[in-house]
Every structure is written in C-alpha cells, then in structure tokens.
Design a protein around this motif. Structure first.
Motif, short mmCIF file in Angstrom:
data_model
loop_
_atom_site.label_atom_id
_atom_site.label_comp_id
_atom_site.label_asym_id
_atom_site.label_seq_id
_atom_site.Cartn_x
_atom_site.Cartn_y
_atom_site.Cartn_z
N ILE A 24 83.12 20.66 -8.24
CA ILE A 24 83.93 21.85 -8.53
C ILE A 24 83.89 22.11 -10.04
N ALA A 25 84.26 23.31 -10.42
CA ALA A 25 84.25 23.70 -11.83
C ALA A 25 85.30 22.91 -12.60
N PRO A 26 85.02 22.55 -13.84
CA PRO A 26 86.01 21.83 -14.66
C PRO A 26 87.23 22.69 -14.94
#
Length: 56
Positions: A24-26
C-alpha cells in the motif's frame, strides 16, 4: 477507507511489528488491535423473587 486484516506482534518495548510487507502507499494509517483474551466460564442463576408468596 479500506480495511486490511493481517498478523502482527507487539514486542517487549510495546512496538507493533507487522509480520509481512504491505503493498500500500506510504502514509499515516489508523490501527485497531484485537488481542485474544482468556476465556472464562460463567454460570447464570435465576434471581430469587422474594416478593412471590406460595398459595396454600
């Protein structure tokens, strides 16, 4: 909001360590921790009704 279920460990210092990498995106996330608890057995008894009188 998207939910992900995964396993993690809390170490001796109280840090949450996720057991697998996430794809997932940071950024900031909200975490809900579900910790198993000891199971207890309870016995429920009917309360005695002291206001009930027996009929003769």
């Amino acid at each position: 909001m998207q939910a992900y279920k995964l396993n993690a460990t809390i170490d001796e210092s109280g840090n949450l360590i996720i057991d697998e990498p996430l794809n997932i995106a940071p950024g900031k996330v909200e975490v809900i921790i579900l910790q198993p608890t000891a199971t207890t057995t309870t016995t429920h008894q009917q309360p005695k009704n002291e206001n009930t009188k027996s009929k003769p």
